[in-house]
Design a protein around this motif. Sequence first.
Motif, PDB file in Angstrom:
ATOM      1  N   UNK A  46      29.557  30.957  49.459  1.00  0.00           N
ATOM      2  CA  UNK A  46      30.565  30.944  48.401  1.00  0.00           C
ATOM      3  C   UNK A  46      30.191  32.089  47.474  1.00  0.00           C
ATOM      4  N   UNK A  47      30.994  33.134  47.490  1.00  0.00           N
ATOM      5  CA  UNK A  47      30.669  34.301  46.665  1.00  0.00           C
ATOM      6  C   UNK A  47      31.631  34.409  45.493  1.00  0.00           C
ATOM      7  N   UNK A  48      31.145  34.986  44.407  1.00  0.00           N
ATOM      8  CA  UNK A  48      32.018  35.252  43.272  1.00  0.00           C
ATOM      9  C   UNK A  48      33.002  36.344  43.658  1.00  0.00           C
ATOM     10  N   UNK A  49      34.235  36.191  43.232  1.00  0.00           N
ATOM     11  CA  UNK A  49      35.237  37.245  43.422  1.00  0.00           C
ATOM     12  C   UNK A  49      35.033  38.235  42.278  1.00  0.00           C
ATOM     13  N   UNK A  50      34.142  39.199  42.481  1.00  0.00           N
ATOM     14  CA  UNK A  50      33.749  40.117  41.418  1.00  0.00           C
ATOM     15  C   UNK A  50      34.910  40.956  40.926  1.00  0.00           C
ATOM     16  N   UNK A  51      35.829  41.351  41.800  1.00  0.00           N
ATOM     17  CA  UNK A  51      36.979  42.152  41.356  1.00  0.00           C
ATOM     18  C   UNK A  51      37.809  41.373  40.349  1.00  0.00           C
ATOM     19  N   UNK A  52      38.091  40.114  40.638  1.00  0.00           N
ATOM     20  CA  UNK A  52      38.866  39.283  39.723  1.00  0.00           C
ATOM     21  C   UNK A  52      38.074  38.999  38.450  1.00  0.00           C
ATOM     22  N   UNK A  53      36.782  38.707  38.594  1.00  0.00           N
ATOM     23  CA  UNK A  53      35.943  38.401  37.438  1.00  0.00           C
ATOM     24  C   UNK A  53      35.880  39.588  36.472  1.00  0.00           C
ATOM     25  N   UNK A  54      35.686  40.797  37.015  1.00  0.00           N
ATOM     26  CA  UNK A  54      35.555  41.973  36.164  1.00  0.00           C
ATOM     27  C   UNK A  54      36.874  42.433  35.569  1.00  0.00           C
ATOM     28  N   UNK A  55      38.004  42.075  36.180  1.00  0.00           N
ATOM     29  CA  UNK A  55      39.308  42.454  35.628  1.00  0.00           C
ATOM     30  C   UNK A  55      39.614  41.658  34.364  1.00  0.00           C
ATOM     31  N   UNK A  56      38.999  40.463  34.244  1.00  0.00           N
ATOM     32  CA  UNK A  56      39.154  39.656  33.046  1.00  0.00           C
ATOM     33  C   UNK A  56      40.508  38.983  32.906  1.00  0.00           C
ATOM     34  N   UNK A  57      41.372  39.066  33.925  1.00  0.00           N
ATOM     35  CA  UNK A  57      42.725  38.526  33.772  1.00  0.00           C
ATOM     36  C   UNK A  57      42.815  37.028  34.056  1.00  0.00           C
ATOM     37  N   UNK A  58      41.855  36.452  34.753  1.00  0.00           N
ATOM     38  CA  UNK A  58      41.911  35.025  35.047  1.00  0.00           C
ATOM     39  C   UNK A  58      40.511  34.438  35.010  1.00  0.00           C
ATOM     40  N   UNK A  59      40.432  33.151  35.208  1.00  0.00           N
ATOM     41  CA  UNK A  59      39.141  32.489  35.285  1.00  0.00           C
ATOM     42  C   UNK A  59      38.380  32.986  36.516  1.00  0.00           C
ATOM     43  N   UNK A  60      37.063  33.135  36.416  1.00  0.00           N
ATOM     44  CA  UNK A  60      36.285  33.529  37.600  1.00  0.00           C
ATOM     45  C   UNK A  60      36.475  32.498  38.714  1.00  0.00           C
ATOM     46  N   UNK A  61      36.516  32.996  39.945  1.00  0.00           N
ATOM     47  CA  UNK A  61      36.647  32.073  41.065  1.00  0.00           C
ATOM     48  C   UNK A  61      35.655  32.451  42.152  1.00  0.00           C
ATOM     49  N   UNK A  62      35.430  31.512  43.050  1.00  0.00           N
ATOM     50  CA  UNK A  62      34.558  31.739  44.190  1.00  0.00           C
ATOM     51  C   UNK A  62      35.390  31.745  45.455  1.00  0.00           C
ATOM     52  N   UNK A  63      34.931  32.508  46.422  1.00  0.00           N
ATOM     53  CA  UNK A  63      35.587  32.624  47.710  1.00  0.00           C
ATOM     54  C   UNK A  63      34.635  32.197  48.807  1.00  0.00           C
TER      55      UNK A  63
END
Length: 140
Positions: A46-63
């Motif tokens: 289960x990895x962090x979705x770093x692109x989404x996390x760093x964009x700051x537009x939504x809650x961090x999620x795992x993939x």
Amino acid sequence: MSPHLKLIALDAEDLAVISAHVQDARVQASDIIWRQAEKRLVIGMNRLDWEQTLSGCTEPRRLIAALRFDRVLACKSRNIDLARPDKALELVGIEFHDADSPGGSALLMFAGGGALRLDVECLECELTDLGPEDLAGEGV
């Protein structure tokens, strides 16, 4: 949902990109699969979705993702208790060390001093996203 990530590493620079994407990934010891006859190591994570996390537009999620190494000659572990398959591990990063080019060793480092060393004929690694963590129970 953003497109699924699929990355291939054939050298140390490529592997550094994959390492950045799997930083802080959660791994169960039971999801580390060494297929010696196939010269392959596969790790479910289960990895962090770093692109989404760093964009700051939504809650961090795992993939849910799979990390695969091919052409593996040997797999050695340190401070990873394979007798405890539910033991959670946190992947810190991956490095490649050349030896007898194109061969060498891929070193997967885990929090708390755990490590896997893969001696490889040549570097051949793939990271593939399989879906969001919240669908894990829905057959993804």
